[in-house]
Design an enzyme around this catalytic site. Structure first.
Site, short mmCIF file in Angstrom:
data_model
loop_
_atom_site.label_atom_id
_atom_site.label_comp_id
_atom_site.label_asym_id
_atom_site.label_seq_id
_atom_site.Cartn_x
_atom_site.Cartn_y
_atom_site.Cartn_z
N THR A 135 0.82 -1.21 0.00
CA THR A 135 0.00 0.00 0.00
C THR A 135 0.85 1.27 0.00
OG1 THR A 135 -1.53 1.26 1.40
CG2 THR A 135 -0.10 -0.28 2.53
N ASP A 136 0.26 2.37 -0.46
CA ASP A 136 0.95 3.67 -0.39
C ASP A 136 1.04 4.17 1.05
OD1 ASP A 136 -1.73 4.31 0.02
OD2 ASP A 136 -1.84 5.82 -1.58
N GLU A 137 0.24 3.58 1.96
CA GLU A 137 0.21 4.10 3.34
C GLU A 137 1.53 3.90 4.07
OE1 GLU A 137 -3.22 3.47 5.69
OE2 GLU A 137 -4.58 3.56 3.99
N TYR A 161 -2.03 -0.49 11.01
CA TYR A 161 -2.16 -1.17 9.71
C TYR A 161 -0.94 -0.89 8.84
CZ TYR A 161 -3.35 -1.62 4.77
OH TYR A 161 -3.30 -1.92 3.42
N LYS A 165 2.04 -3.37 7.40
CA LYS A 165 2.33 -3.56 5.97
C LYS A 165 3.80 -3.18 5.68
CE LYS A 165 -0.02 -4.59 2.98
NZ LYS A 165 -0.37 -5.94 2.41
N ASN A 191 -8.04 1.75 -3.67
CA ASN A 191 -8.85 1.10 -4.71
C ASN A 191 -10.34 1.30 -4.44
OD1 ASN A 191 -7.19 -1.88 -5.92
ND2 ASN A 191 -6.24 -0.04 -5.14
N ASN A 260 -11.96 13.68 0.58
CA ASN A 260 -13.05 12.75 0.92
C ASN A 260 -14.43 13.38 0.71
OD1 ASN A 260 -11.16 10.84 1.67
ND2 ASN A 260 -11.20 11.43 3.84
P1 NAD Z 1 -9.70 -7.29 2.10
O1 NAD Z 1 -9.70 -7.02 3.55
O2 NAD Z 1 -10.93 -7.00 1.30
O3 NAD Z 1 -9.35 -8.83 1.83
C1 NAD Z 1 -8.33 -9.49 2.53
C2 NAD Z 1 -8.48 -10.98 2.26
O4 NAD Z 1 -7.41 -11.67 2.91
C3 NAD Z 1 -9.78 -11.58 2.80
O5 NAD Z 1 -10.35 -12.46 1.86
C4 NAD Z 1 -9.33 -12.34 4.05
O6 NAD Z 1 -10.15 -13.45 4.36
C5 NAD Z 1 -7.93 -12.77 3.64
N1 NAD Z 1 -7.04 -13.02 4.79
C6 NAD Z 1 -6.88 -12.25 5.88
N2 NAD Z 1 -5.99 -12.82 6.72
C7 NAD Z 1 -5.57 -13.96 6.11
C8 NAD Z 1 -4.65 -14.98 6.46
N3 NAD Z 1 -3.97 -14.93 7.62
N4 NAD Z 1 -4.45 -16.01 5.62
C9 NAD Z 1 -5.15 -16.08 4.45
N5 NAD Z 1 -6.05 -15.16 4.08
C10 NAD Z 1 -6.25 -14.10 4.89
O7 NAD Z 1 -8.45 -6.51 1.52
P2 NAD Z 1 -8.25 -5.80 0.11
O8 NAD Z 1 -8.77 -4.41 0.20
O9 NAD Z 1 -8.71 -6.70 -0.95
O10 NAD Z 1 -6.65 -5.69 0.08
C11 NAD Z 1 -5.86 -6.76 -0.44
C12 NAD Z 1 -4.40 -6.40 -0.31
O11 NAD Z 1 -4.13 -5.20 -1.03
C13 NAD Z 1 -3.95 -6.14 1.13
O12 NAD Z 1 -2.66 -6.68 1.28
C14 NAD Z 1 -3.92 -4.62 1.24
O13 NAD Z 1 -2.96 -4.21 2.18
C15 NAD Z 1 -3.53 -4.24 -0.17
N6 NAD Z 1 -3.99 -2.92 -0.63
C16 NAD Z 1 -5.30 -2.58 -0.52
C17 NAD Z 1 -5.74 -1.35 -1.04
C18 NAD Z 1 -7.18 -0.94 -0.96
O14 NAD Z 1 -7.50 0.21 -1.30
N7 NAD Z 1 -8.11 -1.79 -0.57
C19 NAD Z 1 -4.82 -0.48 -1.63
C20 NAD Z 1 -3.47 -0.87 -1.69
C21 NAD Z 1 -3.08 -2.09 -1.21
O1 DAU Z 2 -4.19 3.95 0.48
C1 DAU Z 2 -4.40 2.58 0.36
C2 DAU Z 2 -5.27 2.10 1.51
O2 DAU Z 2 -6.59 2.53 1.23
C3 DAU Z 2 -5.22 0.59 1.69
O3 DAU Z 2 -3.92 0.20 2.04
C4 DAU Z 2 -6.21 0.15 2.78
O4 DAU Z 2 -6.24 -1.26 2.87
C5 DAU Z 2 -7.59 0.66 2.39
O5 DAU Z 2 -8.52 0.32 3.41
C6 DAU Z 2 -7.57 2.17 2.18
O6 DAU Z 2 -7.31 2.85 3.43
P1 DAU Z 2 -8.07 4.22 3.82
O7 DAU Z 2 -8.01 4.37 5.28
O8 DAU Z 2 -7.59 5.34 2.98
O9 DAU Z 2 -9.56 3.82 3.30
P2 DAU Z 2 -11.00 4.07 3.95
O10 DAU Z 2 -12.00 3.73 2.89
O11 DAU Z 2 -11.14 3.43 5.27
O12 DAU Z 2 -11.01 5.64 4.15
C7 DAU Z 2 -10.83 6.53 3.06
C8 DAU Z 2 -10.83 7.94 3.62
O13 DAU Z 2 -12.17 8.24 4.04
C9 DAU Z 2 -9.95 8.12 4.82
O14 DAU Z 2 -9.38 9.42 4.78
C10 DAU Z 2 -10.89 8.01 6.00
C11 DAU Z 2 -12.19 8.56 5.45
N1 DAU Z 2 -13.42 7.96 6.00
C12 DAU Z 2 -13.52 6.60 6.04
C13 DAU Z 2 -14.66 6.00 6.54
C14 DAU Z 2 -14.76 4.49 6.62
C15 DAU Z 2 -14.46 8.78 6.40
O15 DAU Z 2 -14.36 10.01 6.34
N2 DAU Z 2 -15.58 8.19 6.91
C16 DAU Z 2 -15.73 6.83 6.99
O16 DAU Z 2 -16.79 6.35 7.49
#
Ligand code: NAD
Ligand code: DAU
Length: 361
Positions: A135-137, A161, A165, A191, A260
Site C-alpha cells: 500500500t501507499d500508506e 495497519y 504492511k 482502490n 473525501n
Molecule cells: P480485504 O480485507 O478486502 O481482503 C483481505 C483478504 O485476505 C480476505 O479475503 C481475508 O479473508 C484474507 N485473509 C486475511 N488474513 C488472512 C490470512 N492470515 N491467511 C489467508 N487469508 C487471509 O483486503 P483488500 O482491500 O482486498 O486488500 C488486499 C491487499 O491489497 C492487502 O494486502 C492490502 O494491504 C492491499 N492494498 C489494498 C488497497 C485498498 O484500497 N483496498 C490499496 C493498496 C493495497
Molecule cells: O491507500 C491505500 C489504503 O486505502 C489501503 O492500504 C487500505 O487497505 C484501504 O482500506 C484504504 O485505506 P483508507 O483508510 O484510505 O480507506 P477508507 O475507505 O477506510 O477511508 C478513506 C478515507 O475516508 C480516509 O481518509 C478516512 C475517510 N473515511 C472513512 C470512513 C470508513 C471517512 O471520512 N468516513 C468513513 O466512514
C-alpha cells in the site's frame, strides 16, 4: 501443462477481482488460499465456483505446513500475496490481528516459499516470482504541496495497519537481498470498485445513502486519497508479474487525488440521478461530520511514472468512469450488499462448507 499461480487473500475485495480477471483472461490455474476472515467472502467467487482452473483452499498464510503442501502439490510458478488485515479503523481498535497476519503470516509464507524455491532447478528458480501486494500508506502522510510518493520515498507508516504492511514489505525486501528470492513489491493507492467491503468509505457511503443512514465524514473531510479502479490495480499486478524487474518496487496509482468530501458529494450526485430519494431531496442531506480517525493521514498521492515508463502500464478508467461503474455494480448487486451487512454470507459459507464435510463457524 498450464501455468499455475498461488493467490492468497483471493476471497477479499482486490484478490477476488484479480482471480476473476485472471480466469476470465484464461491465464492459467489459480490456487486461492484464503482464511475467510470477516473480509473474505466466497460469494465474490460465485462466477468461478465450478471452474476447474480455480482451486479454493480455506487456510492461513501463517500455516507454513499447509503452504508447503500447496506448493508441493500444485507446483505454482508464482505467488501473489494479497492476504492481509486491511482496514485502518480496525487496526486502531485492535492491532493484534494485523501483526499476526500482515507481519507473522507474511514471514511464515516467505519461509515456506524459500524452502520450496531453494530446491527447484536453476531455471525454475530464476523464473519463480513472489509478488507482494502493498500500500501507499507505508510512506506516511504528505503535506498539501509535496510531490507524490515515488519508490524512493522514505517509509513513515502512521497507523498500526500501515506499520504492519511496512514490516511485511521489509521482510520481502530482506528475503530478496539475503536469499535471492525473486520478489516484486507493488505499493498501490486507494482502490474502489465491485466487491468492496462496505466498511470502507465508498461502499459504506453508497450503502448508507440507499438505506437512509448518515454518511459519516471523519473530521473536516479535507483529507486526500488517490483513487484507482480495482481492475486497473489488477492489470498493474499482472504487468509487474510478467515484466517487473526482480527485487524492485513499483508504485501503482491513478493520478486521481480527491478530498473525501468531494468523493462523497460525487457519490450523492450520481445516486441522485440513478436512484433518486423518494422525497426528492439530495442524498447530500445525509452527510454527517463525525469525530476524526485517530492519527488520520492528511494526504496520499502516488507517482506511478516508473510503472508507466518501464512497463507501459496506465489506468484504463478515469475516476468519472470508474465511480459510475462502481455505483451501477452496487445498485445491481443489492443482494450481495445485504448478505454482507446482515452477516448472511457467513451462513452461506458455513452451509457451503457443511456440504463439503467441514465445520466453519
Ligand atoms: P480485504 O480485507 O478486502 O481482503 C483481505 C483478504 O485476505 C480476505 O479475503 C481475508 O479473508 C484474507 N485473509 C486475511 N488474513 C488472512 C490470512 N492470515 N491467511 C489467508 N487469508 C487471509 O483486503 P483488500 O482491500 O482486498 O486488500 C488486499 C491487499 O491489497 C492487502 O494486502 C492490502 O494491504 C492491499 N492494498 C489494498 C488497497 C485498498 O484500497 N483496498 C490499496 C493498496 C493495497
Ligand atoms: O491507500 C491505500 C489504503 O486505502 C489501503 O492500504 C487500505 O487497505 C484501504 O482500506 C484504504 O485505506 P483508507 O483508510 O484510505 O480507506 P477508507 O475507505 O477506510 O477511508 C478513506 C478515507 O475516508 C480516509 O481518509 C478516512 C475517510 N473515511 C472513512 C470512513 C470508513 C471517512 O471520512 N468516513 C468513513 O466512514
Amino acid at each position: 501443462m498450464t501455468k499455475t499461480i498461488l493467490v492468497t487473500g483471493g476471497a477479499g475485495f482486490i484478490g477476488a477481482n484479480f482471480v476473476l480477471e485472471w480466469l476470465r483472461l484464461g491465464l492459467g490455474r489459480v490456487v486461492n488460499l484464503d482464511k475467510l476472515t470477516y473480509a473474505g467472502n466466497l460469494e465474490n467467487l460465485t462466477a468461478v465456483q465450478h471452474n476447474p482452473q480455480h482451486v479454493f483452499v480455506h487456510g492461513d498464510i501463517g500455516d507454513q505446513a499447509l503452504v508447503s503442501k500447496l506448493l508441493q502439490d500444485y507446483q505454482p510458478s508464482a505467488i501473489v500475496n494479497f492476504a492481509a488485515e486491511s482496514h485502518v479503523d480496525r487496526s486502531i481498535h485492535g492491532p493484534e490481528d494485523f501483526i499476526q497476519t500482515n507481519v507473522v503470516g507474511t514471514f511464515h509464507l516467505l519461509e515456506a516459499v524459500r524452502a520450496y524455491w531453494t530446491q527447484l532447478s536453476t531455471v525454475d528458480r530464476q523464473a519463480w516470482r513472489f509478488l507482494h501486494v502493498s500500500t501507499d500508506e507505508v510512506y506516511g502522510s504528505l503535506m498539501p504541496d509535496a510531490a507524490a510518493f515515488t519508490e524512493q520515498h522514505a517509509y513513515a507508516p502512521n497507523s498500526p495497519y500501515s506499520a504492519s504492511k511496512a514490516a511485511s514489505d521489509h521482510l520481502v525486501r530482506a528475503y530478496h537481498h539475503t536469499y535471492g528470492l525473486p520478489t516484486l513489491t507493488t505499493n498501490c493507492s486507494n482502490n474502489y470498485g465491485p466487491h468492496h467491503f462496505p466498511e470502507k468509505l465508498i461502499p459504506l457511503v453508497i450503502h448508507n445513502a440507499l438505506t437512509g443512514k448518515p454518511l459519516p465524514i471523519y473530521g473536516s473531510g479535507q483529507q486526500i486519497r488517490d483513487w484507482l479502479y480495482v481492475t486497473d490495480h489488477c492489470a498493474a499486478i499482472r504487468r509487474v508479474l510478467e515484466a517487473g524487474k526482480v527485487g524492485e518496487v513499483y508504485n501503482v496509482g491513478g493520478w486521481n487525488e480527491m478530498a473525501n468530501i468531494e468523493v462523497v458529494k460525487t457519490l450523492c450526485r450520481i445516486l441522485d440521478s440513478k436512484k433518486p430519494r423518494s422525497d426528492g431531496k439530495s442524498y447530500a442531506e445525509q452527510i454527517s461530520f463525525v469525530e476524526d480517525r485517530l492519527g488520520h493521514d492528511q494526504r496520499y498521492a502516488i507517482d506511478a511514472s516508473k510503472l508507466h515508463q518501464e512497463l507501459g502500464w496506465k489506468p484504463a478508467e478515469s475516476f468519472d468512469t470508474g465511480i459510475e461503474k462502481t455505483v451501477d455494480w452496487y445498485l445491481a448487486n443489492q443482494d450481495w450488499v445485504n448478505n454482507v451487512t446482515s452477516g448472511d454470507y457467513r451462513h452461506w459459507v458455513a452451509k457451503h462448507y457443511a456440504e463439503r464435510g467441514e465445520e466453519l463457524a
